[in-house]
Design an enzyme around this catalytic site. Structure first.
Site, PDB file in Angstrom:
ATOM      1  N   CYS A  70       0.869  -1.180   0.000  1.00  0.00           N
ATOM      2  CA  CYS A  70       0.000   0.000   0.000  1.00  0.00           C
ATOM      3  C   CYS A  70       0.907   1.231   0.000  1.00  0.00           C
ATOM      4  O   CYS A  70       2.045   1.150  -0.448  1.00  0.00           O
ATOM      5  CB  CYS A  70      -0.929  -0.019   1.208  1.00  0.00           C
ATOM      6  SG  CYS A  70      -0.079   0.039   2.800  1.00  0.00           S
ATOM      7  N   GLY A  71       0.437   2.336   0.526  1.00  0.00           N
ATOM      8  CA  GLY A  71       1.252   3.534   0.562  1.00  0.00           C
ATOM      9  C   GLY A  71       2.504   3.377   1.407  1.00  0.00           C
ATOM     10  O   GLY A  71       3.601   3.743   0.993  1.00  0.00           O
ATOM     11  N   GLY A  73       2.569   0.452   4.137  1.00  0.00           N
ATOM     12  CA  GLY A  73       2.588  -0.869   4.769  1.00  0.00           C
ATOM     13  C   GLY A  73       2.362  -0.821   6.264  1.00  0.00           C
ATOM     14  O   GLY A  73       2.310  -1.859   6.920  1.00  0.00           O
ATOM     15  N   ILE A  74       2.184   0.352   6.819  1.00  0.00           N
ATOM     16  CA  ILE A  74       2.107   0.506   8.270  1.00  0.00           C
ATOM     17  C   ILE A  74       0.756   0.080   8.836  1.00  0.00           C
ATOM     18  O   ILE A  74       0.681  -0.711   9.779  1.00  0.00           O
ATOM     19  CB  ILE A  74       2.451   1.949   8.685  1.00  0.00           C
ATOM     20  CG1 ILE A  74       3.909   2.253   8.330  1.00  0.00           C
ATOM     21  CG2 ILE A  74       2.177   2.171  10.166  1.00  0.00           C
ATOM     22  CD1 ILE A  74       4.288   3.723   8.473  1.00  0.00           C
ATOM     23  N   ASN A 104      13.327 -11.957  14.352  1.00  0.00           N
ATOM     24  CA  ASN A 104      11.974 -12.015  14.915  1.00  0.00           C
ATOM     25  C   ASN A 104      11.058 -13.031  14.251  1.00  0.00           C
ATOM     26  O   ASN A 104       9.898 -13.134  14.616  1.00  0.00           O
ATOM     27  CB  ASN A 104      11.332 -10.634  14.840  1.00  0.00           C
ATOM     28  CG  ASN A 104      12.112  -9.625  15.635  1.00  0.00           C
ATOM     29  OD1 ASN A 104      12.126  -9.680  16.855  1.00  0.00           O
ATOM     30  ND2 ASN A 104      12.792  -8.715  14.950  1.00  0.00           N
ATOM     31  N   ARG A 139      20.344 -16.780  16.743  1.00  0.00           N
ATOM     32  CA  ARG A 139      20.922 -16.301  18.000  1.00  0.00           C
ATOM     33  C   ARG A 139      20.059 -16.755  19.172  1.00  0.00           C
ATOM     34  O   ARG A 139      18.830 -16.758  19.087  1.00  0.00           O
ATOM     35  CB  ARG A 139      20.979 -14.779  18.009  1.00  0.00           C
ATOM     36  CG  ARG A 139      21.827 -14.166  16.947  1.00  0.00           C
ATOM     37  CD  ARG A 139      21.732 -12.648  17.058  1.00  0.00           C
ATOM     38  NE  ARG A 139      22.194 -12.018  15.837  1.00  0.00           N
ATOM     39  CZ  ARG A 139      21.983 -10.763  15.537  1.00  0.00           C
ATOM     40  NH1 ARG A 139      21.300  -9.984  16.364  1.00  0.00           N
ATOM     41  NH2 ARG A 139      22.433 -10.253  14.418  1.00  0.00           N
ATOM     42  N   LYS A 143      15.814 -16.520  19.870  1.00  0.00           N
ATOM     43  CA  LYS A 143      14.938 -17.632  20.270  1.00  0.00           C
ATOM     44  C   LYS A 143      14.261 -17.324  21.605  1.00  0.00           C
ATOM     45  O   LYS A 143      13.064 -17.577  21.767  1.00  0.00           O
ATOM     46  CB  LYS A 143      15.735 -18.929  20.346  1.00  0.00           C
ATOM     47  CG  LYS A 143      16.203 -19.405  18.976  1.00  0.00           C
ATOM     48  CD  LYS A 143      16.850 -20.769  19.038  1.00  0.00           C
ATOM     49  CE  LYS A 143      18.304 -20.678  19.365  1.00  0.00           C
ATOM     50  NZ  LYS A 143      19.037 -21.953  19.205  1.00  0.00           N
TER      51      LYS A 143
END
Length: 172
Positions: A70-71, A73-74, A104, A139, A143
């Protein structure tokens, strides 16, 4: 084996979504299993609904990755993060995309066509898509953070009965 992926966009992101879809299929050997925006009008004022639908697809293990265009992504990624087990972030550069996945185990990225052009978005997608999170080489801190994130989701969110996998909090 093809990687199953979900794609969605708003009306502004439609052409970019179509170009990234072609790139993912032809260059990345992806199988697009969720692509609800077939014409630009399908993406008008639907980001919350599409974020919910994509998140559930991932929870049900229909696919484990998703991209929204989108514009910025937020907004979409904020909505997706309301779902138990979903980790989603807007990314604007390859390094952040790579770290989102490697640190993550982020399942959904949001891309902004008002932020980056198509060729740079392909580099961002490559950085996120090409290096999956690997519990054997990750790392220890990453985890441990995933386990803490799961505890936080358990505390703040209700785990739906339809969740069909460990959501990437632990190895399969």
């Amino acid at each position: 084996m093809k990687t199953k992926i979900a794609l969605a966009c708003d009306d502004l992101g439609f052409e970019t979504k179509e170009a990234l879809k072609k790139y993912l299929i032809e260059e990345k050997n992806a199988e697009v299993v969720f692509d609800p925006v077939q014409v630009p009008e399908d993406g008008i004022n639907t980001f919350a609904k599409l974020a919910d639908e994509m998140s559930v697809m991932i929870q049900k293990d229909v696919c484990r990755l998703g991209i929204y265009i989108c514009g910025t992504g937020i907004g979409f990624t904020c909505q997706a993060n309301k779902h138990w087990g979903i980790r989603s972030t807007a990314v604007t550069n390859p390094y952040s995309a790579k770290r989102a996945r490697l640190s993550n185990n982020v399942q959904i990225i949001g891309l902004g066509l008002r932020v980056n052009g198509l060729e740079y978005m392909k580099q961002i997608v490559d950085a996120w898509y090409d290096e999956p999170f690997d519990f054997k080489t990750a790392r220890e801190n990453s985890k441990n953070n995933l386990l803490e994130a799961e505890k936080n989701d358990d505390l703040l969110l209700k785990k739906p009965d339809h969740v069909a996998w460990n959501m990437g909090f632990r190895p399969d």
